[in-house]
Each structure stands twice: as structure tokens, then as C-alpha cells.
Design a protein around this motif. Structure first.
Motif, PDB file in Angstrom:
ATOM      1  N   THR A 187       0.648 -12.738   3.266  1.00 22.08           N
ATOM      2  CA  THR A 187       0.089 -14.017   2.809  1.00 22.08           C
ATOM      3  C   THR A 187       0.782 -14.492   1.533  1.00 22.08           C
ATOM      4  O   THR A 187       1.136 -15.672   1.399  1.00 22.08           O
ATOM      5  CB  THR A 187      -1.420 -13.886   2.578  1.00 22.08           C
ATOM      6  OG1 THR A 187      -2.059 -13.467   3.793  1.00 22.08           O
ATOM      7  CG2 THR A 187      -2.016 -15.215   2.136  1.00 22.08           C
ATOM      8  N   ALA A 188       0.978 -13.566   0.583  1.00 19.95           N
ATOM      9  CA  ALA A 188       1.665 -13.946  -0.661  1.00 19.95           C
ATOM     10  C   ALA A 188       3.106 -14.364  -0.379  1.00 19.95           C
ATOM     11  O   ALA A 188       3.607 -15.335  -0.966  1.00 19.95           O
ATOM     12  CB  ALA A 188       1.629 -12.766  -1.640  1.00 19.95           C
TER      13      ALA A 188
ATOM     14  N   ALA B 283       3.162 -17.830   1.228  1.00 18.25           N
ATOM     15  CA  ALA B 283       2.921 -18.923   0.291  1.00 18.25           C
ATOM     16  C   ALA B 283       4.227 -19.409  -0.319  1.00 18.25           C
ATOM     17  O   ALA B 283       4.415 -20.615  -0.564  1.00 18.25           O
ATOM     18  CB  ALA B 283       1.956 -18.467  -0.795  1.00 18.25           C
TER      19      ALA B 283
ATOM     20  N   TRP C 188       0.019 -22.687  -0.440  1.00 12.58           N
ATOM     21  CA  TRP C 188      -0.999 -21.660  -0.295  1.00 12.58           C
ATOM     22  C   TRP C 188      -1.965 -21.997   0.845  1.00 12.58           C
ATOM     23  O   TRP C 188      -2.543 -21.109   1.459  1.00 12.58           O
ATOM     24  CB  TRP C 188      -1.776 -21.491  -1.592  1.00 12.58           C
ATOM     25  CG  TRP C 188      -1.107 -20.555  -2.556  1.00 12.58           C
ATOM     26  CD1 TRP C 188      -0.379 -20.876  -3.650  1.00 12.58           C
ATOM     27  CD2 TRP C 188      -1.105 -19.116  -2.475  1.00 12.58           C
ATOM     28  NE1 TRP C 188       0.096 -19.751  -4.272  1.00 12.58           N
ATOM     29  CE2 TRP C 188      -0.343 -18.642  -3.574  1.00 12.58           C
ATOM     30  CE3 TRP C 188      -1.667 -18.197  -1.593  1.00 12.58           C
ATOM     31  CZ2 TRP C 188      -0.135 -17.290  -3.797  1.00 12.58           C
ATOM     32  CZ3 TRP C 188      -1.464 -16.856  -1.824  1.00 12.58           C
ATOM     33  CH2 TRP C 188      -0.705 -16.405  -2.909  1.00 12.58           C
TER      34      TRP C 188
ATOM     35  N   SER D 106      -2.721 -19.444   3.730  1.00 13.02           N
ATOM     36  CA  SER D 106      -4.078 -18.979   4.035  1.00 13.02           C
ATOM     37  C   SER D 106      -4.340 -19.011   5.541  1.00 13.02           C
ATOM     38  O   SER D 106      -5.112 -18.196   6.063  1.00 13.02           O
ATOM     39  CB  SER D 106      -5.107 -19.844   3.298  1.00 13.02           C
ATOM     40  OG  SER D 106      -5.054 -21.189   3.752  1.00 13.02           O
TER      41      SER D 106
END
Length: 474
Positions: free
Chosen positions: A403-404, A407, A413, A417
Motif C-alpha cells: 500500500t505504501a 501510494a 493515497w 487505499s
């Protein structure tokens, strides 16, 4: 404003055309297949760790006793038989008759015995194995069958006074010191060796004067104590075999040629077998030793003798299984690796094709490696903290990392998500699939069908052959 020569040269160079959606799809598909190599390597790692676990657990039970097979008792009667053989002598064929000593195996008419299995979990480092002590007490009645004269053996050729009574135990190292045997209320001294063929000729025996068998019956009582590991196999070989087994172990598995009437609770189990020789298809007398029996394991096998862990239909086995085998669960999870990779790649590809975010092949590979690393984390943590908690820890670590990274790749983001939510849902569904063995194929098929339908709907208007190159403004 005049342009420099370098700017004019750069403007004259044609820009590299971007790949069409179809080409990008094929490239992502190829990347996914290439990730099968590290995925297969992780599966090999699981297999290697499982082999190490087997070796470690085998070392734990060394000297204790392996998976035990118990057979007998049988009375062995030596008898004389005439054997003809042809030999060459002075150029002529001469037929000679030799008298040899053979063995007649007598099985009991009725055999009844009870077993109380006292279990213990023995551990070394992170490895555990179930061991047990058991006390087999029983009785058996012997007599020659009424139709014995049809066997072709003359009773006068039988040496009843030099008979033996034999028991079979596959791993004699597990025998305790205090074992008892009485025949017609007379105590006999047990001797090592000379077991039965059903246990690979290992076990113990006693000399016996079986003269009473000529015209009558013999009553045998025995009390045998021995140790074993994970399973106990009994060989029913009587006109009627009645075996009752009890234990406080709450996770039994009953395998073999016959199933018992059983009751299993959280505090233990009881099982009762009733087997006749009509169901076994065997006679009570035989001139041949029995075939070797192997325990039919309900899990991994720790046999202490040569041969596979598969029993045949003439034996019954009680397995004391561990309720959760983490290596089997991690191995099953690894088989869903392509679902993790496929669903995640599809999400990134949709952002690539429809969302206008350009994602390179290297970024796909890095995300795929992170997904494969999940299984290594799962295995490493499962050996320490158990499968369920390890699954949660490895899932959170993998979802957070991807996820990071998403992003940054997707420059949003909000989009990241979506990727994280997809992964969280996917890991949750896969965990349910691992828990539901009966419906795992159905749920997995519906999951793939739903995902395919969603991708087809989202990309229904996409021209897979057109170029994504933007025309430069004049």
C-alpha cells in the motif's frame, strides 16, 4: 527566441511509442509467470523445513518407539512334511523324498483385549511430537478347527511339545520390562525375537507345550506394556477379534480396513472394534507367515522399520494426530499464490490502462516479489507463534508495504487505499478457503469468476490494440 542546436536535435528525434493495452497486458502476464519461479522456490523451502521437522521429531522419539504395529498371539506348531525333489545322478533323474520341519500357524478362535493409551507431547525447540504408553491386556482361546483333517497335515506329524506362542511388535525397543503371559493359568517366560510376519518378524515369544491342543482347548491371557509414537495399529487375526481402546487424547483418527464404534469428546475418546475372520477372509490355520502390515498414517509418518506408511485392509489403526499441521497449511496457502499475484496485478493494470498512471515492469516485479515474500514470512512466523497469528502478522506487513509503495507509484493515497483494501479482502477470503476444505474449490471458483466478470465489465470499452501515445500539441 532562437532555439539552440541541442534543442532542435531533440525536437527532431521521434518519441518512443508507448505499448498498446494488449501489449501491456501480455507483458504483465509474462511477469506474473516469471514470478512462478520464486513462488516455486518458496514452496521448496516449505518442503525443506517440513523435512527438517520430520528429522527433528524422529530424533525426539529415537529410542522411545515408533509407530507401533501389534499382532498376535499365535501358536506355532512344528510339523514334519515330506518334500520330493529330482536330482541328476549317474546321468539319470532320481526322485528323492526328504523330510523337513515346517511351521503351522494357529490363530485363536476368540481374542478379546483392551488398550489404554496414555499420551504425552514431547518437544524439542519448536518441534513437537505425540508419544504414548499403552497397556494391552487380553485373552485368547485356541483349539484346532473341527475340519483340521482337511488341511492335509497328519496330527501324528505335529510336535505339540515343542510349540511356541508368538507376539508381534514392529518396534521392540518400546517394550516395557513387566510383561506377563499365562497359558491355562500357568505363567510362561517371554523370550526376545521370533515375532510374526505381520510385524516384520520382530516381537517376542515363549516356549510352549501345546499337547492340550490335540483334543482340547488352551486359554491364553496376556498383559503387554509398550511405548510408541503417534499411532497404534492392531492386526485382527482370530475367529472373532474384540478390541476396546481408550485415551484422553481428543484428536484421534481411525483408519485401516475396519472402522470402530467410537465416541470422541474434548476429554478423550473410546473406540470398540468387532471383527470376524469371515470379514478378514482368512483361515485360522496357515502354513505361511502373515504379510507385513504397515500403519496407515493420519498425518506424517515416523515409522521405525523399512516400508511405507500405508497399511492394508487387514489391520486397524488409531492415529493420535495433531489438530493443526502448520506446514500443510502454509503449503496450501502457497498454492493460492497465483491468486494473490493475479488479483494485485489486475488492480495495478487497471490503474495503468484506465486511470492513466504509467507503471513500469520493474514496479510490477517489485510488487510481485513482496507478494511472494508473504509466504516466507508466513512460514517463519508460523513455526514460532502458530499459523493463525502468523497469517495475521505476515498479511499486515505485506499489505502495509504494498500500500505504501502503491501510494508512490500511483501518486495517490486514495488509489493506494483501494489496492490495500483489495489485498485485505483477498487475504481474508484466502484464510477462509484454507479453513473450509469441503467448499474451498467452490468458493475459490466463484471468487475467480467474480473477479473476471469485474475486469471484463471495467474494460468492456477499452480498445486493446490502440496506441496510448499522446499526440504532441503543435
Amino acid at each position: 527566441m532562437t532555439e539552440t542546436a541541442e534543442e532542435i536535435q531533440q525536437s527532431d528525434q521521434p518519441s518512443r511509442p508507448e505499448r498498446s493495452p494488449g501489449a501491456k497486458f501480455l507483458l504483465v502476464l509474462l511477469t506474473g509467470f516469471l514470478l512462478a519461479i520464486p513462488l516455486f522456490a518458496s514452496w521448496l523451502l516449505i518442503y525443506d523445513r517440513q523435512s527438517q521437522s520430520d528429522q527433528a521429531e524422529q530424533s525426539i522419539v529415537t529410542g522411545w518407539g515408533g509407530q507401533q504395529v501389534f499382532a498376535g498371539p499365535k501358536i506355532i506348531l512344528p510339523y514334519k512334511a515330506k518334500v520330493q525333489e529330482s536330482v541328476e545322478q549317474d546321468g539319470k533323474t532320481v526322485t528323492r523324498t526328504n523330510v523337513v520341519t515346517r511351521e503351522l500357524y494357529i490363530s485363536p478362535e476368540v481374542m478379546t483385549f483392551d488398550s489404554d493409551i496414555q499420551t504425552e507431547v514431547k518437544s524439542r525447540s519448536i518441534y513437537e511430537v505425540v508419544i504414548y504408553n499403552t497397556n494391552v491386556t487380553g485373552s485368547a482361546s485356541f483349539k484346532l478347527p473341527e475340519d483340521f483333517d482337511r488341511s492335509g497335515i497328519d496330527r501324528a506329524d505335529i510336535d505339540f511339545a515343542r510349540a511356541e506362542i508368538r507376539f508381534g511388535l514392529s518396534d521392540a525397543r518400546g517394550l516395557a520390562a513387566d510383561n506377563k503371559l499365562t497359558v491355562d493359568d500357568q505363567s510362561l517366560v517371554l523370550q526376545p525375537g521370533k515375532g510374526l510376519g505381520e510385524t516384520g518378524n520382530t516381537g517376542f515369544f515363549s516356549w510352549l507345550d501345546a499337547t492340550a491342543l490335540e483334543d482340547g482347548e488352551m486359554a491364553v491371557k496376556f498383559d503387554v506394556k509398550f511405548r510408541g509414537t503417534e499411532s497404534l495399529t492392531m492386526v485382527p487375526d482370530a475367529g472373532q477379534t474384540n478390541w476396546s481402546v481408550t485415551s484422553k487424547w481428543p484428536h484421534p483418527s481411525f483408519t485401516g480396513g475396519f472402522l470402530p464404534d467410537n465416541e470422541v469428546t474434548e476429554t478423550g475418546f473410546t473406540a470398540k472394534y468387532g471383527i470376524s475372520n469371515l470379514a478378514l477372509g482368512s483361515s485360522l490355520t496357515s502354513t505361511q507367515p502373515g504379510q507385513q502390515i504397515y500403519p496407515q498414517s493420519g498425518g506424517r509418518s515416523y515409522t521405525s522399520y523399512d516400508g511405507g506408511g500405508v497399511g492394508n485392509g487387514s489391520s486397524v489403526t488409531v492415529n493420535l494426530i495433531q489438530p493443526v499441521d502448520l506446514y500443510d497449511q502454509v503449503s496450501r496457502a502457497t498454492k493460492y499464490g497465483f491468486l494473490f499475484i493475479g488479483f494485485t496485478f489486475v488492480a495495478f493494470l487497471l490503474f495503468d490502462l484506465i486511470g492513466g498512471v504509467r507503471i513500469s515492469s520493474v514496479q510490477y516485479i517489485l510488487v510481485g516479489v513482496a507478494l511472494v515474500l508473504f509466504f516466507i514470512l508466513l512460514l517463519a512466523f508460523a513455526e514460532i507463534i502458530g499459523f493463525a497469528l502468523a497469517y495475521v502478522v505476515a498479511s499486515i506487513a505485506t499489505i502495509g508495504l504494498i500500500t505504501a509503495y502503491a501510494a508512490s507509484v500511483l501518486s495517490s493515497w486514495r488509489r493506494a487505499s483501494i489496492i490495500g483494501g483489495l489485498l485485505a479482502a483477498l487475504y481474508g477470503v484466502i484464510y477462509i478457503l484454507l479453513s473450509l476444505e469441503a467448499y474451498s474449490l467452490l468458493i475459490g471458483s466463484l471468487l475467480i469468476f467474480t473477479a473476471l466478470a469485474g475486469v471484463m465489465f471495467v474494460t468492456r470499452r477499452l480498445d486493446w490494440s490502440r496506441s496510448l501515445q499522446k499526440t504532441s500539441a503543435n
